[in-house]
Design a protein around this motif. Structure first.
Motif, PDB file in Angstrom:
ATOM      1  N   ASN A   1       0.789  -1.235   0.000  1.00  0.00           N
ATOM      2  CA  ASN A   1       0.000   0.000   0.000  1.00  0.00           C
ATOM      3  C   ASN A   1       0.818   1.279   0.000  1.00  0.00           C
ATOM      4  O   ASN A   1       0.242   2.368   0.104  1.00  0.00           O
ATOM      5  CB  ASN A   1      -0.929   0.021   1.226  1.00  0.00           C
ATOM      6  N   SER A   2       2.130   1.177  -0.091  1.00  0.00           N
ATOM      7  CA  SER A   2       2.951   2.384  -0.088  1.00  0.00           C
ATOM      8  C   SER A   2       4.119   2.231  -1.049  1.00  0.00           C
ATOM      9  O   SER A   2       4.388   1.130  -1.552  1.00  0.00           O
ATOM     10  CB  SER A   2       3.478   2.675   1.327  1.00  0.00           C
ATOM     11  N   THR A   3       4.807   3.332  -1.270  1.00  0.00           N
ATOM     12  CA  THR A   3       6.012   3.320  -2.098  1.00  0.00           C
ATOM     13  C   THR A   3       7.250   3.587  -1.248  1.00  0.00           C
ATOM     14  O   THR A   3       8.281   4.017  -1.763  1.00  0.00           O
ATOM     15  CB  THR A   3       5.907   4.374  -3.216  1.00  0.00           C
ATOM     16  N   LEU A   4       7.155   3.337   0.047  1.00  0.00           N
ATOM     17  CA  LEU A   4       8.298   3.546   0.930  1.00  0.00           C
ATOM     18  C   LEU A   4       9.482   2.698   0.486  1.00  0.00           C
ATOM     19  O   LEU A   4       9.308   1.533   0.081  1.00  0.00           O
ATOM     20  CB  LEU A   4       7.932   3.164   2.362  1.00  0.00           C
ATOM     21  N   PRO A   5      10.694   3.223   0.555  1.00  0.00           N
ATOM     22  CA  PRO A   5      11.871   2.394   0.266  1.00  0.00           C
ATOM     23  C   PRO A   5      11.942   1.215   1.225  1.00  0.00           C
ATOM     24  O   PRO A   5      11.437   1.276   2.359  1.00  0.00           O
ATOM     25  CB  PRO A   5      13.048   3.358   0.493  1.00  0.00           C
ATOM     26  N   LEU A   6      12.587   0.144   0.782  1.00  0.00           N
ATOM     27  CA  LEU A   6      12.672  -1.058   1.619  1.00  0.00           C
ATOM     28  C   LEU A   6      13.343  -0.761   2.951  1.00  0.00           C
ATOM     29  O   LEU A   6      12.972  -1.335   3.982  1.00  0.00           O
ATOM     30  CB  LEU A   6      13.419  -2.160   0.881  1.00  0.00           C
ATOM     31  N   ALA A   7      14.323   0.142   2.948  1.00  0.00           N
ATOM     32  CA  ALA A   7      14.999   0.482   4.201  1.00  0.00           C
ATOM     33  C   ALA A   7      14.024   1.101   5.199  1.00  0.00           C
ATOM     34  O   ALA A   7      14.088   0.817   6.401  1.00  0.00           O
ATOM     35  CB  ALA A   7      16.158   1.435   3.922  1.00  0.00           C
ATOM     36  N   SER A   8      13.095   1.927   4.707  1.00  0.00           N
ATOM     37  CA  SER A   8      12.101   2.546   5.594  1.00  0.00           C
ATOM     38  C   SER A   8      11.109   1.515   6.113  1.00  0.00           C
ATOM     39  O   SER A   8      10.711   1.553   7.277  1.00  0.00           O
ATOM     40  CB  SER A   8      11.362   3.662   4.858  1.00  0.00           C
ATOM     41  N   VAL A   9      10.696   0.595   5.231  1.00  0.00           N
ATOM     42  CA  VAL A   9       9.802  -0.478   5.668  1.00  0.00           C
ATOM     43  C   VAL A   9      10.475  -1.307   6.751  1.00  0.00           C
ATOM     44  O   VAL A   9       9.874  -1.616   7.790  1.00  0.00           O
ATOM     45  CB  VAL A   9       9.385  -1.364   4.479  1.00  0.00           C
ATOM     46  N   ALA A  10      11.739  -1.653   6.513  1.00  0.00           N
ATOM     47  CA  ALA A  10      12.481  -2.446   7.498  1.00  0.00           C
ATOM     48  C   ALA A  10      12.552  -1.731   8.840  1.00  0.00           C
ATOM     49  O   ALA A  10      12.321  -2.329   9.903  1.00  0.00           O
ATOM     50  CB  ALA A  10      13.888  -2.722   6.973  1.00  0.00           C
TER      51      ALA A  10
ATOM     52  N   GLU B   1      18.478  -3.617   6.174  1.00  0.00           N
ATOM     53  CA  GLU B   1      17.591  -3.984   5.072  1.00  0.00           C
ATOM     54  C   GLU B   1      17.806  -5.441   4.673  1.00  0.00           C
ATOM     55  O   GLU B   1      16.852  -6.150   4.320  1.00  0.00           O
ATOM     56  CB  GLU B   1      17.848  -3.064   3.881  1.00  0.00           C
ATOM     57  N   PHE B   2      19.057  -5.892   4.736  1.00  0.00           N
ATOM     58  CA  PHE B   2      19.359  -7.274   4.382  1.00  0.00           C
ATOM     59  C   PHE B   2      18.682  -8.244   5.355  1.00  0.00           C
ATOM     60  O   PHE B   2      18.078  -9.248   4.943  1.00  0.00           O
ATOM     61  CB  PHE B   2      20.871  -7.502   4.389  1.00  0.00           C
ATOM     62  N   ALA B   3      18.769  -7.950   6.657  1.00  0.00           N
ATOM     63  CA  ALA B   3      18.149  -8.828   7.658  1.00  0.00           C
ATOM     64  C   ALA B   3      16.634  -8.859   7.474  1.00  0.00           C
ATOM     65  O   ALA B   3      16.001  -9.917   7.593  1.00  0.00           O
ATOM     66  CB  ALA B   3      18.502  -8.353   9.062  1.00  0.00           C
ATOM     67  N   PHE B   4      16.051  -7.698   7.182  1.00  0.00           N
ATOM     68  CA  PHE B   4      14.608  -7.656   6.939  1.00  0.00           C
ATOM     69  C   PHE B   4      14.245  -8.481   5.711  1.00  0.00           C
ATOM     70  O   PHE B   4      13.283  -9.267   5.750  1.00  0.00           O
ATOM     71  CB  PHE B   4      14.155  -6.208   6.743  1.00  0.00           C
ATOM     72  N   ALA B   5      14.982  -8.313   4.622  1.00  0.00           N
ATOM     73  CA  ALA B   5      14.666  -9.051   3.388  1.00  0.00           C
ATOM     74  C   ALA B   5      14.764 -10.550   3.621  1.00  0.00           C
ATOM     75  O   ALA B   5      13.937 -11.327   3.124  1.00  0.00           O
ATOM     76  CB  ALA B   5      15.603  -8.615   2.269  1.00  0.00           C
ATOM     77  N   HIS B   6      15.755 -10.965   4.383  1.00  0.00           N
ATOM     78  CA  HIS B   6      15.914 -12.398   4.668  1.00  0.00           C
ATOM     79  C   HIS B   6      14.732 -12.914   5.494  1.00  0.00           C
ATOM     80  O   HIS B   6      14.174 -13.979   5.189  1.00  0.00           O
ATOM     81  CB  HIS B   6      17.223 -12.621   5.420  1.00  0.00           C
ATOM     82  N   ALA B   7      14.337 -12.147   6.521  1.00  0.00           N
ATOM     83  CA  ALA B   7      13.223 -12.568   7.367  1.00  0.00           C
ATOM     84  C   ALA B   7      11.915 -12.582   6.584  1.00  0.00           C
ATOM     85  O   ALA B   7      11.091 -13.490   6.736  1.00  0.00           O
ATOM     86  CB  ALA B   7      13.114 -11.634   8.572  1.00  0.00           C
ATOM     87  N   PHE B   8      11.711 -11.590   5.741  1.00  0.00           N
ATOM     88  CA  PHE B   8      10.461 -11.512   4.977  1.00  0.00           C
ATOM     89  C   PHE B   8      10.366 -12.665   3.980  1.00  0.00           C
ATOM     90  O   PHE B   8       9.297 -13.287   3.834  1.00  0.00           O
ATOM     91  CB  PHE B   8      10.380 -10.170   4.242  1.00  0.00           C
ATOM     92  N   LYS B   9      11.465 -12.983   3.318  1.00  0.00           N
ATOM     93  CA  LYS B   9      11.434 -14.087   2.352  1.00  0.00           C
ATOM     94  C   LYS B   9      11.179 -15.415   3.054  1.00  0.00           C
ATOM     95  O   LYS B   9      10.449 -16.275   2.536  1.00  0.00           O
ATOM     96  CB  LYS B   9      12.741 -14.136   1.571  1.00  0.00           C
ATOM     97  N   ARG B  10      11.756 -15.580   4.223  1.00  0.00           N
ATOM     98  CA  ARG B  10      11.513 -16.811   4.985  1.00  0.00           C
ATOM     99  C   ARG B  10      10.046 -16.907   5.402  1.00  0.00           C
ATOM    100  O   ARG B  10       9.461 -17.984   5.461  1.00  0.00           O
ATOM    101  CB  ARG B  10      12.419 -16.840   6.218  1.00  0.00           C
TER     102      ARG B  10
ATOM    103  N   GLY C   1      10.790  -6.995  -2.635  1.00  0.00           N
ATOM    104  CA  GLY C   1      10.548  -6.301  -3.892  1.00  0.00           C
ATOM    105  C   GLY C   1       9.603  -7.068  -4.797  1.00  0.00           C
ATOM    106  O   GLY C   1       8.705  -6.483  -5.430  1.00  0.00           O
ATOM    107  N   ARG C   2       9.767  -8.371  -4.852  1.00  0.00           N
ATOM    108  CA  ARG C   2       8.872  -9.179  -5.671  1.00  0.00           C
ATOM    109  C   ARG C   2       7.454  -9.174  -5.099  1.00  0.00           C
ATOM    110  O   ARG C   2       6.471  -9.119  -5.843  1.00  0.00           O
ATOM    111  CB  ARG C   2       9.411 -10.610  -5.735  1.00  0.00           C
ATOM    112  N   TYR C   3       7.350  -9.215  -3.763  1.00  0.00           N
ATOM    113  CA  TYR C   3       6.024  -9.154  -3.132  1.00  0.00           C
ATOM    114  C   TYR C   3       5.331  -7.843  -3.480  1.00  0.00           C
ATOM    115  O   TYR C   3       4.138  -7.822  -3.790  1.00  0.00           O
ATOM    116  CB  TYR C   3       6.169  -9.297  -1.623  1.00  0.00           C
ATOM    117  N   ARG C   4       6.076  -6.747  -3.432  1.00  0.00           N
ATOM    118  CA  ARG C   4       5.484  -5.441  -3.752  1.00  0.00           C
ATOM    119  C   ARG C   4       4.968  -5.423  -5.184  1.00  0.00           C
ATOM    120  O   ARG C   4       3.866  -4.933  -5.446  1.00  0.00           O
ATOM    121  CB  ARG C   4       6.521  -4.341  -3.527  1.00  0.00           C
ATOM    122  N   ARG C   5       5.739  -5.936  -6.116  1.00  0.00           N
ATOM    123  CA  ARG C   5       5.299  -5.932  -7.521  1.00  0.00           C
ATOM    124  C   ARG C   5       4.050  -6.788  -7.710  1.00  0.00           C
ATOM    125  O   ARG C   5       3.184  -6.480  -8.527  1.00  0.00           O
ATOM    126  CB  ARG C   5       6.429  -6.431  -8.425  1.00  0.00           C
TER     127      ARG C   5
END
Length: 326
Positions: A270-279, A287-296, A303-307
């Motif tokens: 629902n937003s266009t916030l950068p991934l770092a801000s979401v994290a 951002e890396f730790a967040f991306a790893h946790a989100f993918k798990r 990024g793929r989820y957002r698209r």
């Protein structure tokens, strides 16, 4: 936000859909199972029966002012009597068209006015509080016990009996208000039903567990530990952890991670916030730790989820105020 409000905000997508229908005489309308939506039927005038299955013996009498909430989108039939056969194709709650309008005939008796609606939920963000609900929540008209939902139903009836300027805006807003009222009433009535000892009905009525939940929902990005949450709850670390897991079905930090990922999914969609801000907003400094946790958690990178899940701007006319007649 309190826990129930936060849960509803996280799961909902878009505004509720609804269509009011006026029935005369002998009638039956089937509603197909709704994927990713919860159905709601509000009897504004008259009365009917709701059949949750093909067996007429399962029919539930629904009177004026009653609200039936179907949190899992269960297919069902509304009819004037248990044995009336269905004619016409099944419809999804909250969407037209219905059968061709038929004028009232002599002997048909009083009309039944029903508001057929649906709330859209994101299955990816389904909260266990909702998943625990039965297929059918029947809130009977009880102004003395539940005055707030009764007042909303009265306002809906007034708007739909005589549509005026602003009805298109007012009806969806009233349906938005009705959802937390129905859920609140369901959990408030848990002791009367005898199911307040376990699950989320118990968790939401347990002060220490509720204190821990409120803390996590109030500031999900805080560096929570079980010990800090236990202090919020006024219990020892071990006692709080046992109590929380017994009632919610998850350990405290397991629930915290799940809730953070749920919030992240909402922000990504629902937003266009950068991934770092979401994290950062969900408690990750990297951002890396967040991306790893989100993918798990969900099986795909943020990024793929957002698209895949970016929400389009809702179209006008989600609510159809014109009363159809069957």
């Amino acid at each position: 936000m309190d826990v129930l409000s936060d849960v509803i905000a996280a799961m909902r997508t878009g505004r509720p859909r609804s269509v009011p229908v006026r029935h005369h005489g002998s009638w039956a309308q089937e509603f197909a199972p709704a994927d990713g939506a919860a159905g709601i039927q509000v009897v504004l005038r008259g009365g009917c029966v709701l059949r949750p299955g093909a067996d007429a013996r399962q029919a539930v009498a629904v009177g004026p002012g009653d609200v039936v909430f179907l949190p899992h989108g269960t297919g069902h039939v509304l009819a004037d009597s248990p044995g009336t056969p269905v004619t016409g194709a099944p419809r999804e709650p909250g969407t037209p068209p219905f059968s061709r309008p038929r004028p009232a005939a002599p002997g048909d008796g009083p009309a039944t006015l029903v508001l057929c609606g649906a709330y859209r939920f994101d299955p990816q963000r389904a909260h266990p509080l909702l998943a625990e609900l039965p297929d059918l929540v029947h809130l009977r008209a009880a102004p003395a016990r539940h005055p707030e939902p009764a007042a909303v139903v009265r306002l809906l009836a007034g708007e739909l009996e005589r549509t005026r300027l602003g009805t298109d805006a007012i009806v969806p807003s009233l349906l938005d208000a009705l959802l937390p009222y129905v859920l609140r009433a369901w959990y408030d009535d848990a002791p009367l039903r005898g199911d307040a000892a376990t699950g989320w009905a118990a968790a939401l009525n347990d002060p220490p567990v509720t204190a821990g939940l409120r803390a996590m929902h109030r500031t999900p990005a805080a560096p929570w530990t079980v010990e800090r949450l236990a202090r919020e709850a006024g219990l020892s670390r071990a006692a709080f952890a046992r109590r929380f897991a017994a009632l919610t079905g998850r350990p405290p930090l397991g629930y915290l991670t799940w809730w953070r990922m749920t919030l992240a999914a909402r922000l990504l969609a629902n937003s266009t916030l950068p991934l770092a801000s979401v994290a950062e907003q969900v408690g990750y400094t990297s951002e890396f730790a967040f991306a790893h946790a989100f993918k798990r958690w969900c099986g795909m990178a943020p990024g793929r989820y957002r698209r895949a899940h970016a929400r389009p701007v809702p179209a006008a006319g989600a609510h159809l105020p014109t009363v159809c007649k069957q």
